[in-house]
Design a protein around this motif. Structure first.
Motif, PDB file in Angstrom:
ATOM      1  N   LEU A  38     -29.272 -61.265  41.024  1.00 33.31           N
ATOM      2  CA  LEU A  38     -29.487 -60.565  39.752  1.00 33.31           C
ATOM      3  C   LEU A  38     -28.182 -60.380  38.991  1.00 33.31           C
ATOM      4  CD1 LEU A  38     -32.082 -57.836  40.856  1.00 33.31           C
ATOM      5  CD2 LEU A  38     -32.496 -59.812  39.374  1.00 33.31           C
ATOM      6  N   VAL A  39     -27.104 -60.086  39.712  1.00 37.25           N
ATOM      7  CA  VAL A  39     -25.803 -59.930  39.062  1.00 37.25           C
ATOM      8  C   VAL A  39     -25.373 -61.238  38.406  1.00 37.25           C
ATOM      9  CG1 VAL A  39     -23.344 -59.696  39.580  1.00 37.25           C
ATOM     10  CG2 VAL A  39     -24.945 -57.993  40.415  1.00 37.25           C
ATOM     11  N   THR A  40     -25.613 -62.347  39.089  1.00 35.33           N
ATOM     12  CA  THR A  40     -25.231 -63.644  38.535  1.00 35.33           C
ATOM     13  C   THR A  40     -26.039 -63.971  37.279  1.00 35.33           C
ATOM     14  OG1 THR A  40     -24.772 -64.389  40.797  1.00 35.33           O
ATOM     15  CG2 THR A  40     -24.881 -66.076  39.089  1.00 35.33           C
ATOM     16  N   ALA A  41     -27.318 -63.662  37.318  1.00 34.63           N
ATOM     17  CA  ALA A  41     -28.197 -64.011  36.198  1.00 34.63           C
ATOM     18  C   ALA A  41     -28.017 -63.094  34.994  1.00 34.63           C
ATOM     19  CB  ALA A  41     -29.650 -63.992  36.662  1.00 34.63           C
ATOM     20  N   ILE A 134     -18.542 -62.077  38.348  1.00 25.90           N
ATOM     21  CA  ILE A 134     -18.927 -60.900  39.126  1.00 25.90           C
ATOM     22  C   ILE A 134     -19.466 -61.314  40.487  1.00 25.90           C
ATOM     23  CG2 ILE A 134     -20.435 -58.882  39.201  1.00 25.90           C
ATOM     24  CD1 ILE A 134     -20.384 -58.883  36.132  1.00 25.90           C
ATOM     25  N   ARG A 135     -20.264 -62.386  40.515  1.00 31.22           N
ATOM     26  CA  ARG A 135     -20.807 -62.896  41.782  1.00 31.22           C
ATOM     27  C   ARG A 135     -19.698 -63.236  42.763  1.00 31.22           C
ATOM     28  NH1 ARG A 135     -22.409 -68.686  40.944  1.00 31.22           N
ATOM     29  NH2 ARG A 135     -20.136 -68.778  41.085  1.00 31.22           N
ATOM     30  N   ASP A 136     -18.691 -63.982  42.290  1.00 30.64           N
ATOM     31  CA  ASP A 136     -17.625 -64.410  43.185  1.00 30.64           C
ATOM     32  C   ASP A 136     -16.790 -63.231  43.664  1.00 30.64           C
ATOM     33  OD1 ASP A 136     -18.439 -67.019  42.973  1.00 30.64           O
ATOM     34  OD2 ASP A 136     -17.046 -67.531  41.376  1.00 30.64           O
ATOM     35  N   VAL A 137     -16.550 -62.259  42.781  1.00 28.97           N
ATOM     36  CA  VAL A 137     -15.781 -61.076  43.179  1.00 28.97           C
ATOM     37  C   VAL A 137     -16.529 -60.290  44.260  1.00 28.97           C
ATOM     38  CG1 VAL A 137     -14.907 -58.842  42.408  1.00 28.97           C
ATOM     39  CG2 VAL A 137     -14.518 -60.882  41.013  1.00 28.97           C
ATOM     40  N   PRO A 143     -12.861 -66.429  41.586  1.00 29.28           N
ATOM     41  CA  PRO A 143     -13.840 -66.916  40.597  1.00 29.28           C
ATOM     42  C   PRO A 143     -13.691 -68.406  40.335  1.00 29.28           C
ATOM     43  CG  PRO A 143     -12.880 -64.834  39.887  1.00 29.28           C
ATOM     44  CD  PRO A 143     -12.094 -65.278  41.090  1.00 29.28           C
ATOM     45  N   LEU A 144     -14.705 -69.176  40.713  1.00 32.14           N
ATOM     46  CA  LEU A 144     -14.641 -70.626  40.565  1.00 32.14           C
ATOM     47  C   LEU A 144     -14.594 -71.051  39.110  1.00 32.14           C
ATOM     48  CD1 LEU A 144     -17.175 -71.747  43.332  1.00 32.14           C
ATOM     49  CD2 LEU A 144     -14.683 -71.741  43.447  1.00 32.14           C
ATOM     50  N   VAL A 145     -15.211 -70.236  38.221  1.00 34.87           N
ATOM     51  CA  VAL A 145     -15.267 -70.635  36.814  1.00 34.87           C
ATOM     52  C   VAL A 145     -13.893 -70.609  36.159  1.00 34.87           C
ATOM     53  CG1 VAL A 145     -17.641 -69.848  36.558  1.00 34.87           C
ATOM     54  CG2 VAL A 145     -15.774 -68.275  36.059  1.00 34.87           C
TER      55      VAL A 145
END
Length: 221
Positions: A38-41, A134-137, A143-145
């Motif tokens: 949900l955080v990613t989306a 936020i997902r990666d953190v 953060p890959l992006v």
């Protein structure tokens, strides 16, 4: 349902499943899978709303997207591993669709509110990549992006094009949507990267000082 709602649905599915897969890679339980998905989306949209002055509560008007995200994550959680591996091979395309749809959506929100070009750029970028950061953190990853192939730049360029008024009609926005997807996929295929400068080696060397001209010891910090 207009075409951009369809794109948003595809992007929501891609980002939610992406977050769920990262959670499973990190061996989170099913609650962690739902939270990270949900955080990613939706994380990028929440941050965007805070920065451009939109009520955060508008998020709750997207109930159908929440349901779609929950269903997508549940399916990902029970899928056989070989199916998940197949998804990973086509993930870049769905991710590009989500990036394009959400970046354009964020830019349109900012322009509709009369914000300056700088705010439009930030809104486009954060809507497109905020959830992934936020997902990666939360997963304890870099953060890959911000270090992988060119990613955030395409969202910012989409915001720039909309902020300057180059793409306004539905047809023009569809063209922009396709352009962002194409360039994102080209950057994946050819592994385009932004210039980078690493200081890790220099810092590591500076923390070691010579002793007697031969041996080295760790410098006190």
């Amino acid at each position: 349902m207009d075409i951009f709602n369809v794109f948003s649905i595809i992007g929501t599915i891609a980002f939610a499943v992406s977050g769920a897969i990262v959670a499973m890679e990190e061996e989170y339980d099913i609650l962690g899978v739902y939270v990270l998905g949900l955080v990613t989306a939706f994380g990028g949209g929440v941050v965007r709303n805070l920065l451009i002055g939109m009520p955060v509560t508008t998020l709750w008007s997207q109930g159908y997207l929440f349901k779609i995200a929950i269903i997508s994550m549940t399916i990902a959680f029970v899928l056989p591993v070989r199916w998940i591996l197949r998804w990973r091979r086509s993930e870049a395309l769905f991710d590009a669709i989500g990036l394009a749809a959400f970046a354009i959506q964020g830019a349109l929100y900012a322009t509709d509110m009369g914000h300056p070009l700088s705010a439009v750029l930030v809104a486009a970028m954060l809507t497109g990549i905020g959830g992934g950061i936020i997902r990666d953190v939360l997963a304890g990853r870099k953060p890959l992006v911000l270090k992988d192939e060119i990613y955030a730049v395409w969202a910012m360029l989409a915001g720039l094009a909309i902020g300057l008024g180059w793409f306004e009609t539905t047809v023009e926005l569809l063209v922009l949507f396709v352009i962002v997807i194409v360039f994102r996929m080209l950057s994946v295929y050819y592994k385009w990267k932004l210039p980078r400068r690493s200081l890790r080696g220099a810092f590591a060397a500076s923390e070691r000082v010579p002793v007697n001209g031969q041996n080295y010891k760790q410098k006190d910090v």
